[in-house]
Design a protein around this motif. Structure first.
Motif, PDB file in Angstrom:
ATOM      1  N   SER A 152       0.730  -1.055   0.057  1.00  0.00           N
ATOM      2  CA  SER A 152      -0.238   0.057  -0.076  1.00  0.00           C
ATOM      3  C   SER A 152       0.931   1.289   0.073  1.00  0.00           C
ATOM      4  O   SER A 152       2.070   1.176   0.526  1.00  0.00           O
ATOM      5  CB  SER A 152      -0.908  -0.080   1.210  1.00  0.00           C
ATOM      6  N   TYR A 153       0.166   2.623  -0.230  1.00  0.00           N
ATOM      7  CA  TYR A 153       1.048   3.743  -0.379  1.00  0.00           C
ATOM      8  C   TYR A 153       1.578   3.877   0.921  1.00  0.00           C
ATOM      9  O   TYR A 153       2.845   4.284   0.961  1.00  0.00           O
ATOM     10  CB  TYR A 153       0.273   4.492  -0.725  1.00  0.00           C
ATOM     11  N   LYS A 155       2.708   1.966   3.384  1.00  0.00           N
ATOM     12  CA  LYS A 155       3.878   1.086   3.538  1.00  0.00           C
ATOM     13  C   LYS A 155       5.089   1.649   2.663  1.00  0.00           C
ATOM     14  O   LYS A 155       6.336   1.580   3.050  1.00  0.00           O
ATOM     15  CB  LYS A 155       3.551  -0.450   3.279  1.00  0.00           C
ATOM     16  N   LEU A 156       4.854   1.873   1.295  1.00  0.00           N
ATOM     17  CA  LEU A 156       5.719   2.460   0.523  1.00  0.00           C
ATOM     18  C   LEU A 156       6.529   3.664   0.988  1.00  0.00           C
ATOM     19  O   LEU A 156       7.493   3.812   0.985  1.00  0.00           O
ATOM     20  CB  LEU A 156       5.234   2.739  -1.024  1.00  0.00           C
ATOM     21  N   GLU A 157       5.516   4.515   1.551  1.00  0.00           N
ATOM     22  CA  GLU A 157       6.005   5.794   2.349  1.00  0.00           C
ATOM     23  C   GLU A 157       7.068   5.709   3.399  1.00  0.00           C
ATOM     24  O   GLU A 157       8.106   6.276   3.148  1.00  0.00           O
ATOM     25  CB  GLU A 157       4.762   6.546   2.610  1.00  0.00           C
ATOM     26  N   ARG A 158       6.621   4.529   4.090  1.00  0.00           N
ATOM     27  CA  ARG A 158       7.604   4.294   5.100  1.00  0.00           C
ATOM     28  C   ARG A 158       8.972   3.488   4.589  1.00  0.00           C
ATOM     29  O   ARG A 158      10.048   3.981   4.980  1.00  0.00           O
ATOM     30  CB  ARG A 158       6.963   3.206   6.216  1.00  0.00           C
ATOM     31  N   ILE A 159       8.870   2.703   3.614  1.00  0.00           N
ATOM     32  CA  ILE A 159       9.969   2.029   2.972  1.00  0.00           C
ATOM     33  C   ILE A 159      10.765   3.257   2.284  1.00  0.00           C
ATOM     34  O   ILE A 159      12.066   3.019   2.756  1.00  0.00           O
ATOM     35  CB  ILE A 159       9.554   1.098   2.095  1.00  0.00           C
ATOM     36  N   ILE A 160      10.439   4.093   1.653  1.00  0.00           N
ATOM     37  CA  ILE A 160      11.111   4.965   0.987  1.00  0.00           C
ATOM     38  C   ILE A 160      12.047   6.034   1.927  1.00  0.00           C
ATOM     39  O   ILE A 160      12.842   6.466   1.917  1.00  0.00           O
ATOM     40  CB  ILE A 160      10.270   5.711  -0.251  1.00  0.00           C
TER      41      ILE A 160
END
Length: 419
Positions: A152-153, A155-160
């Motif tokens: 999800s967006y 999770k992607l935000e946290r990864i990046i």
């Protein structure tokens, strides 16, 4: 601008701890955009600047960051006010033939960006594990595609954000491993100087900062913080907190880019060593400041390559979905097709790459050609009362932004011709 920043910070302080904690709910979209500011395409220009001119060109990072803040802040307002990204607005407010043409060029620019990011990550994989460039590029693309489709967006935000943190940490470690002349660095940040034969490097730094796919992307992902756009008070708070998110995030980018130049100045310039390629920089760091420095450099480049490859894919998906009047959503067919059309052509071109550095230059040339189209599309939208209503750009804001657009466009054209 300084007064405006003070006003925003003072407002948050006066509203108390509750509103301070609320600010952190809005932090995130700007961090994702910052990745484009520290992608592999920026690394070579920054290292060349520091290696060739010491600390003298740090002011270019300061100037480019200010321009970036203003343009990204402006396009984020479009996303908040309209609840649509830049590509969706093009679909709605331009003739269909024109919107398709403009968005097609933007999609090609996103693919060109992905090509550069894949190469950057692949170079890092080659440094660390000896993986061939083509295999490393395919591996990067597959990992990022799976990551974008399955997460999800949020999770992607946290990864990046994690990638950006690791890049920053890597440069903190490396800068602390060398002897930096902080007095010279302080002067370099605020004192514009143009050493002999430095214009191409200056333009390279400036031209690599504002990227078309990031303008589309910011207007899309800022909508993850949408709440109630019908309430004027809530809208004003969103607009204010977005500025703080952009200011903080671009500030992080400023620090990382500055650290690249400082490292090159303290190591390569101090030893009279010129650097033009990323592989060369990694090899030279080892004998000059120790084996660990080369490994840290390669790891930071790998994080930058993976993070920027992911954001290029997000931007390509958003642009293509917008061509059909749809928002970015990886569960949707058009978003997935946009991701595919961003990544696959980039990988196809990499199969024919014999000179990775030359491939980076060619990809940047296309971005230079497309950038004016995106900037003036954005300014047309945010200057229009039909699009923005009461939140349209003020006259002074328009003068500043159109001036930046003209300068950035001229600068990129000059860089293209010089290349």
């Amino acid at each position: 601008m300084v007064d405006f920043i003070k006003k925003q910070l003072l407002t948050v302080h006066q509203n108390g701890k509750q509103h301070v904690s609320e600010v952190f709910k809005f932090i995130g979209p700007g961090i994702i955009v910052t990745v484009g500011f520290i992608d592999p395409g920026n690394w070579a220009a920054n290292l060349a600047a520091g290696a060739s001119y010491g600390y003298e060109l740090l002011w270019v990072v300061t100037l480019s960051t200010i321009m970036l803040i203003l343009l990204q802040h402006n396009v984020a307002h479009l996303g908040i006010v309209r609840g649509q990204c830049l590509s969706e607005c093009a679909y709605e407010f331009l003739p269909r033939w024109l919107s398709r043409f403009v968005l097609s060029t933007a999609g090609i620019a996103a693919a060109a960006t992905a090509l550069a990011e894949f190469i950057g990550a692949a170079i890092a994989l080659k440094m660390l594990f000896g993986i061939p460039l083509v295999i490393g590029s395919i591996l990067t693309a597959v990992i990022c595609m799976v990551m974008l489709i399955t997460n999800s967006y949020q999770k992607l935000e946290r990864i990046i954000a994690g990638f950006v943190s690791l890049i920053a940490l890597a440069y903190v470690i490396e800068v602390n491993m060398v002897n930096v002349d902080w007095a010279a660095a302080g002067i370099g940040w605020v004192n514009p100087s143009i050493p002999n034969e430095s214009m191409l490097v200056i333009l390279s730094i400036l031209g690599a900062v504002i990227m078309p796919h990031n303008l589309f992307l910011h207007s899309e992902i800022i909508q993850s913080r949408q709440f109630n756009t019908q309430d004027p008070e809530i809208m004003q708070r969103q607009l204010r907190y977005e500025f703080l998110d952009t200011l903080l995030s671009m500030g992080i980018g400023w620090m990382i880019n500055s650290a690249m130049i400082i490292l090159a100045a303290a190591v390569f310039y101090a030893h009279g060593v010129g650097v033009t390629e990323l592989e060369q920089a990694e090899e030279l760091l080892k004998p000059l400041i120790g084996p660990a420095a080369g490994t840290i450099f390669a790891l930071a480049l790998l994080f930058a390559g993976f993070a920027s490859s992911a954001t290029a894919g997000m931007a390509g998906a958003s642009i293509f979905a917008g061509m059909w009047g749809e928002s970015y959503d990886m569960k949707d067919f058009h978003s997935r097709l946009g991701l595919f059309l961003t990544y696959v052509p980039a990988l196809g071109l990499i199969l024919f790459v014999t000179d990775s550095f030359q491939a980076l230059l060619v990809s940047q040339m296309f971005l230079s050609l497309q950038l004016p189209i995106t900037i003036f599309l954005q300014l047309f939208m945010t200057s229009s009362r039909r699009v923005m209503g009461q939140y349209t750009n003020r006259t002074f804001t328009n003068i500043i932004l159109w001036g930046i657009g003209i300068v950035v466009t001229g600068m990129n054209i000059y860089l293209l011709m010089a290349s």
